[in-house]
Design an enzyme around this catalytic site. Structure first.
Site, PDB file in Angstrom:
ATOM      1  N   SER A 548     160.968  19.830 -28.488  1.00  0.00           N
ATOM      2  CA  SER A 548     159.961  19.765 -27.429  1.00  0.00           C
ATOM      3  C   SER A 548     160.204  18.538 -26.544  1.00  0.00           C
ATOM      4  O   SER A 548     161.223  18.468 -25.867  1.00  0.00           O
ATOM      5  CB  SER A 548     158.559  19.759 -28.044  1.00  0.00           C
ATOM      6  OG  SER A 548     157.581  19.999 -27.070  1.00  0.00           O
ATOM      7  N   ASP A 634     156.190  31.018 -26.985  1.00  0.00           N
ATOM      8  CA  ASP A 634     155.854  29.594 -27.039  1.00  0.00           C
ATOM      9  C   ASP A 634     154.958  29.226 -25.858  1.00  0.00           C
ATOM     10  O   ASP A 634     155.370  29.345 -24.702  1.00  0.00           O
ATOM     11  CB  ASP A 634     157.142  28.770 -26.993  1.00  0.00           C
ATOM     12  CG  ASP A 634     156.908  27.279 -27.171  1.00  0.00           C
ATOM     13  OD1 ASP A 634     155.747  26.854 -27.212  1.00  0.00           O
ATOM     14  OD2 ASP A 634     157.901  26.545 -27.265  1.00  0.00           O
ATOM     15  N   HIS A 671     156.268  27.484 -31.354  1.00  0.00           N
ATOM     16  CA  HIS A 671     156.876  26.304 -30.766  1.00  0.00           C
ATOM     17  C   HIS A 671     157.759  25.571 -31.772  1.00  0.00           C
ATOM     18  O   HIS A 671     158.861  25.137 -31.434  1.00  0.00           O
ATOM     19  CB  HIS A 671     155.757  25.398 -30.271  1.00  0.00           C
ATOM     20  CG  HIS A 671     156.206  24.158 -29.583  1.00  0.00           C
ATOM     21  ND1 HIS A 671     156.908  24.180 -28.402  1.00  0.00           N
ATOM     22  CD2 HIS A 671     156.047  22.843 -29.899  1.00  0.00           C
ATOM     23  CE1 HIS A 671     157.149  22.940 -28.010  1.00  0.00           C
ATOM     24  NE2 HIS A 671     156.654  22.114 -28.916  1.00  0.00           N
TER      25      HIS A 671
END
Length: 705
Positions: A548, A634, A671
């Site tokens: 991320s 996501d 995610h």
């Protein structure tokens, strides 16, 4: 649109469609802008082709993946039980049965193990469907212990269905809330449940109150947050007396409370809202029976301080009601306060590691005592503590080498009694070494990194290394036990977690020096640790990994220092920084302008464009191997970001392109990757095997056919 093509054995070739962005007189070409349409058959076909290419390109790793998967799973206990916690009259705990992916929630009138099998309340394994993905959002037992509120996500998009189970019958009630988010709180009479919902941009923006036994269509909205920079959350206090609702942007908070005995009352503000002031509140009951709120705030305190104020039951109040209790300590970042009947526990960070301080509730300005981590380069934090009247607090210690150990700390004396250890069959922590070192960044700032290695692997410049980094949101990369890691260490690889600016390991000041206009520090810090390690490890065999915002870190160091790395793993990477932050319809954009910048402003556009990986591809030739991940559902990093980046990188260096793999979850997936304890280890085995083929290519365990 041209058809998506896939050549065998080469990677897919994404079609280019001319598109330009123009901001502040700067023209940016974006031939893969068409991927923004996630329902496009062309995009879905491209992602499916990418997944097929990934599986084909990594097929030769199957023997190594299988071996590592087996090793990792051997360190997972067949049956895993959590430490228990007391809620009202009973003890609650979770159990991971043999061969199952998900936990069960149970309870007993005595400590588990003393009275036989407990009452099964919820078996998450029975909630799973054919999607292969399941995530529990919350499990909250009502004060009368007759109801369980629980929520489930089966796609990975963080939209949770909220249900209520009758614990006397074991059956779910007819009440169903189809869309909810994290967090929740019961009223004192167990008749109402407070929950959050998010908007179409996945921003939790409202708190609602559900009356048990009614349809969700009759639910009442308790609070609405119209400012798109803010997100709402809700929780119950340990005392059982308050529902706490808070709204937060990256640098500003407001907190409200509702008396749980008066659940129909409107929420009352604890201290108003002032730009740049953050605070949270906890309900405390004093020895004389009176109550107050304890407030942790950065108001005139960079590293936060402790204050107290009255409970606003009948009207809002502002910060002028706050009274100082404990001043800021510059060397300690104060995070939270937890109140019990006789004591409070402060969570704080000092010298990189998280620690706890215990104080009498009627002597909050006293020194108290500190609970330090028991493991070298480890961390300590509170475990699940719901019993307000408890005389001990359960804490959990762990490190990269030590599975979690739970202990009860006497709130009066500080005496520590071990309660439970998570098993790790076949794992011997003494075979490994864990230490923290510092490395000078480009501006001479010392950057900490935690190094982990097998004891017989020397730091003499011969071993390969894998770095891991994050560096955003003041989040801390605390050491945590992972049954996958020893498989990497046993292959002779040194693991290094970098604690770069932008994270919170060095306190609030560490974050301030690594975000907005200072974001470049995050990237230079990570590269500086890699440079500093060269000589201790083999500088020609370095890999780096992050997820991320940590994926952004990987994208930046891939572009800025491609020669430094043998391999890069960028998981769900936030790499199209400027374009994403210019689109307020994308989840998290508006709420994160205070973290990254608002590119509608020229100055902020300039500093974001300067490091955006999608806008700065490295020169062709000399690039490291690259593994990128993404997930169609996501909601945090939209799948088009990694997809666009991969397509652009491949087109800019066709000769290198087969060394770039894109592992995309095209079905249910989240995610942070697959759900379930074994599915996650399957994923880790894939990633570690891919890294090893680059770092340890001559190892007999890695063969390409």
């Amino acid at each position: 649109m041209p058809a998506v093509t896939s050549t065998v054995p080469g990677p897919p070739i994404a079609p280019e469609v001319p598109h330009e962005h123009t901001e502040h007189g700067v023209v940016r070409t974006d031939p893969y802008h068409w991927m923004r349409d996630h329902e496009s058959p062309d995009l879905l076909a491209y992602l499916a082709n990418e997944r097929r290419w990934y599986e084909s390109a990594t097929g030769h790793l199957s023997p190594l993946i299988d071996a590592m998967r087996s090793e990792m799973k051997s360190r997972v206990p067949t049956t895993d039980r959590s430490v228990s916690w007391r809620h009202q009259t009973r003890y609650y705990y979770t159990l991971l049965p043999a061969g199952r992916e998900y936990t069960q929630l149970l309870r007993d009138f005595d400590l588990p193990g003393k009275t036989g099998a407990g009452q099964l309340l919820l078996d998450a394994n029975l909630l799973a469907d054919d999607s292969g993905y399941l995530e529990l959002g919350l499990t909250a037992v009502s004060p009368d212990e007759r109801l369980l509120a629980y929520s489930v996500d089966r796609t990975g998009d963080e939209v949770y269905e909220l249900r209520f189970r009758d614990l006397d019958t074991g059956e779910d009630r007819a009440d169903v809330v189809p869309r909810s988010y994290y967090g929740g709180a019961w009223s004192a009479d167990s008749a109402y449940f407070f929950y959050t919902v998010h908007d179409e941009a996945y921003r939790p923006f409202q708190v609602w109150r559900h009356a048990i036994g009614t349809s969700y269509d009759e639910d009442a909205m308790v609070l609405d947050e119209p400012d798109e920079r803010f997100e709402l959350s809700v929780r119950a206090t340990r005392s059982g007396g308050m529902v706490v609702i808070w709204s937060e942007s990256r640098d500003t908070h407001e907190v409200w409370v509702v008396d749980t005995h008066r659940p129909l009352d409107p929420p009352r503000s604890v201290g108003g809202r002032r730009r740049g002031v953050e605070y949270h509140a906890e309900h405390a009951v004093l020895p004389d029976g009176s109550d107050c709120l304890l407030v942790v705030t950065n108001d005139e305190a960079v590293e936060f301080r402790l204050a107290r104020c009255p409970v606003p039951r009948d009207a809002d109040q502002d910060h002028t009601t706050w009274e100082p209790v404990r001043p800021e300590v510059p060397e300690e970042r104060l995070y939270r306060v937890d109140a019990f009947a006789t004591h409070v526990v402060l969570g704080f960070r000092c010298e990189v590691r998280h620690r706890l301080r215990v104080l009498p509730v009627d002597a909050l300005d006293s020194p108290g005592f500190v609970v330090d981590p028991r493991f070298e380069a480890g961390t300590v934090d509170q475990s699940h503590n719901e019993d307000f009247g408890a005389t001990t607090v359960t804490v959990v210690d762990e490190s990269y080498l030590h599975p979690p150990v739970w202990s009860d700390v006497d709130l009066r004396t500080g005496d520590r009694a071990e309660r439970h250890r998570q098993e790790a069959p076949g794992h011997d922590p003494d075979r490994y070494v864990c230490e923290t070192r510092t490395f000078a960044s480009a501006d001479d700032t010392p950057v900490p990194a935690t190094l982990v290695r097998r004891r017989d692997v020397p730091l003499d410049g011969t071993a390969p290394a894998l770095l891991s980094g994050y560096g955003a949101y003041e989040a801390c990369d605390d050491p945590a036990w992972d049954p996958a890691l020893p498989s990497l260490l046993d292959a002779g690889v040194v693991f290094a977690a970098t604690h770069v600016r932008g994270g919170g390991e060095g306190g609030r000041r560490w974050w301030l020096d690594g975000h907005l206009e200072h974001k470049q520090h995050t990237f230079t810090d990570h590269a500086a640790v890699a440079d500093g390690l060269a000589g201790l490890v083999d500088g020609d065999r370095l890999a780096t990994r992050g997820l991320s915002a940590g994926g952004l870190l990987q994208g930046a160091v891939f572009s800025q220092r491609p020669e430094r790395w043998r391999a890069v793993v960028a998981e769900v990477p936030f790499v199209d920084v400027v374009t994403t932050m210019l689109d307020p319809s994308i989840p998290l954009t508006v709420t994160e302008w205070d973290e990254w910048g608002d590119p509608r402003r020229k100055e902020e556009f300039d500093w974001m464009l300067a490091y955006s990986p999608y806008d700065h591809l490295p020169p062709a030739g000399g690039r490291p191997d690259l593994l990128v991940t993404g997930a169609l559902h996501d909601p945090r990093v939209m799948v088009h970001e990694p997809a666009k980046w991969v397509a652009a990188l491949r087109a800019s260096d066709p000769e290198w392109s087969p060394r770039c793999q894109f592992r995309c979850e095209t079905g249910a997936g989240a995610h942070a990757g697959p759900s379930g304890r074994y599915a996650r280890l399957d994923y880790e085995a894939e990633v570690f095997a891919w890294v090893l083929q680059s770092l340890v290519a001559t190892d007999a365990r890695v063969s390409k056919g």
